[in-house]
Design a protein around this motif. Sequence first.
Motif, short mmCIF file in Angstrom:
data_model
loop_
_atom_site.label_atom_id
_atom_site.label_comp_id
_atom_site.label_asym_id
_atom_site.label_seq_id
_atom_site.Cartn_x
_atom_site.Cartn_y
_atom_site.Cartn_z
N SER A 272 -5.30 -19.40 -35.20
CA SER A 272 -6.24 -19.30 -33.85
C SER A 272 -8.12 -19.97 -34.59
O SER A 272 -8.88 -20.07 -33.79
CB SER A 272 -6.57 -17.17 -33.32
N LEU A 273 -7.46 -19.92 -35.90
CA LEU A 273 -8.74 -20.13 -36.21
C LEU A 273 -9.20 -21.68 -36.43
O LEU A 273 -8.19 -22.50 -36.50
CB LEU A 273 -9.30 -19.42 -37.51
N PRO A 274 -10.53 -22.40 -36.86
CA PRO A 274 -10.06 -24.00 -37.13
C PRO A 274 -10.10 -24.48 -38.49
O PRO A 274 -9.88 -23.44 -39.29
CB PRO A 274 -11.99 -23.98 -36.62
N TYR A 275 -9.17 -25.28 -38.47
CA TYR A 275 -8.54 -25.94 -39.75
C TYR A 275 -9.29 -25.22 -41.17
O TYR A 275 -8.81 -24.73 -42.02
CB TYR A 275 -7.82 -26.78 -39.69
N ASP A 276 -10.87 -26.05 -41.01
CA ASP A 276 -11.89 -25.65 -41.85
C ASP A 276 -12.57 -24.49 -42.13
O ASP A 276 -13.48 -23.94 -42.92
CB ASP A 276 -12.76 -26.44 -42.03
N HIS A 277 -12.22 -23.49 -41.80
CA HIS A 277 -12.23 -22.11 -41.53
C HIS A 277 -12.10 -21.54 -43.16
O HIS A 277 -10.49 -21.92 -43.56
CB HIS A 277 -12.02 -20.72 -40.57
N ASP A 278 -12.92 -20.39 -43.82
CA ASP A 278 -12.33 -20.33 -44.69
C ASP A 278 -11.30 -19.08 -44.64
O ASP A 278 -9.99 -18.97 -45.94
CB ASP A 278 -13.50 -19.26 -45.74
N ASP A 279 -11.16 -18.30 -44.16
CA ASP A 279 -9.60 -17.87 -43.96
C ASP A 279 -7.98 -18.17 -43.91
O ASP A 279 -7.36 -18.05 -44.74
CB ASP A 279 -9.72 -16.43 -42.82
N ALA A 280 -8.71 -19.32 -42.69
CA ALA A 280 -7.06 -19.82 -42.53
C ALA A 280 -6.64 -20.99 -43.80
O ALA A 280 -5.72 -20.97 -44.22
CB ALA A 280 -7.98 -21.29 -41.72
N ALA A 281 -7.98 -21.82 -44.40
CA ALA A 281 -7.57 -22.32 -45.62
C ALA A 281 -7.10 -21.21 -46.93
O ALA A 281 -5.92 -21.93 -47.30
CB ALA A 281 -8.58 -22.92 -46.48
N LEU A 282 -7.54 -19.99 -46.69
CA LEU A 282 -6.99 -19.20 -47.62
C LEU A 282 -5.46 -18.79 -47.15
O LEU A 282 -4.31 -18.65 -48.65
CB LEU A 282 -7.61 -17.41 -47.75
N ILE A 283 -4.91 -18.76 -46.51
CA ILE A 283 -3.61 -18.39 -45.48
C ILE A 283 -2.62 -19.29 -46.05
O ILE A 283 -1.80 -19.30 -46.71
CB ILE A 283 -3.64 -17.65 -44.50
#
Length: 506
Positions: A75-86
């Motif tokens: 649900s997050l933008p690709y470059d969001h930190d949480d998306a990247a962490l997951i």
Amino acid sequence: MVEQKLAELKARLLEVDNINAAASVLSWDQSTYMPPGGAQARARQLATLQQLSHQKFTDPAIGRLLDDLQAYAESLPYDHDDAALIRVTRREYERATKIPQDLVAALSAHISQSYAAWVEARPANDWARMVPLLEKTVELSRRIADCFPGYEHPMDPLIEWADPGMTVATIRPLFAKLRDNLVPLVEAITAHPPADDSCLHRTYPEDRQREFGERVIRAFGYDFNRGRQDKTAHPFMIKFSIGDVRITTRFKENDLSEGLFSTLHEAGHALYEQNVDWAYEGTPLANGASSGVHESQSRLWENLVGRSRPFWEHYYPHLQATFPEQLGDVSLDTFYRAINKVQRSLIRTDADEVTYNLHVLIRFDLEAQLLEGSLAVKDLRDAWNARYESDLGITPPDDAHGVLQDVHWFGGVVGGAFQGYTLGNIMSAQIFNAAVNAHPSIPDEIRQGQFETLRTWLTENIYRHGAKFLPLELIERATGKPLDIADYIAYLRRKYGELYPEAVKA
């Protein structure tokens, strides 16, 4: 609910990171200060920590947390930190859980045997002893690759470990173009007499070498409040946390370039790690994007900065003041040519900027052929020697200086370990050009011994992102274009065209 699960994931990852950091401290000590009598116990201690880390990271609870958080990540933008962490944690989790423990154990036991044999076989020039062992390594390497079905080439999963998102299909065309440019360049330059580098082989006291090197890397921006430099047999950079990033070097009193450029090289790695976003501390994001991107930074600071003419226009008078007896009668032109000497060589680690990548390309091509089955291990020596003759115009006099010279194939899997060296060189020029295009003052600032503009640009566009982006994504975001050899070839032709104008056309 999402916040709670994300917090739990980060807590578990931090615990794994703490264990890995403790193991890294022991590993650093083993390579620097540990007395020889501690080796047996140290191996046991490291094995315990590594086993504990693996158990913690492959806990099914982490897999369940990643599954529970997947919808949130999407649900997050690709470059969001949480998306990247997951995303990055899942990639590493699947890598760690897909290889059966019995295969890991078999590989570990075999590599121990292979490495011990290589330590004896290389000085004895005993290729025959290593053939059956390397055949077994190739077989085990293929079995590792088979744990990740769907690949186009059996080396792809092995490349993925070091340079995520890259494959044989993406690297081979790049390397083929590079070879087409490098082979004639080497032939043209080495047709002329090599530079005189005797000035580098006078007697240089170690304490003054160390003081000068540390003065330079402080100017680069290496933070000694969050790092230190020590001596070791084989230089490396190691990180325990963003607040503790250490480098090592080695000195030879009859070779000024050994300690100096080793220091600049490892400081380049360390600048990357010291400038990762603090918010990533204790997670898989607090690492470099890939081996190639990491190597791009060590090469950028060592070569594009540290072997450049503007750099030495500033620092050579300081070096002469540090070593007046050794360099007082040596001109800047002579010194600059000496540190950029080009010559055909047999040993990869001794190679210069122009010839180095040919050594890597040979290894990359041969290990790909071994894994795909188009080259048998028993024929590897002949294939190696043939490529050295065709690409570098030189034939190894023995196997110790040929197929046995590198530890990689005898102390690890076959595949995925070499490409990062050359990818780093290609990336370094493209990244440096982007920085200069953004800030045309950078070369003049280097000429004045000032590096803040360059380091700040690198931090903003490369360093702070850690492992958030895949390497090809990061390069395109930072430079505005896909990875290509054009900037690197232009850099070599420009630099060595000035050093060898009779041989190189820019």
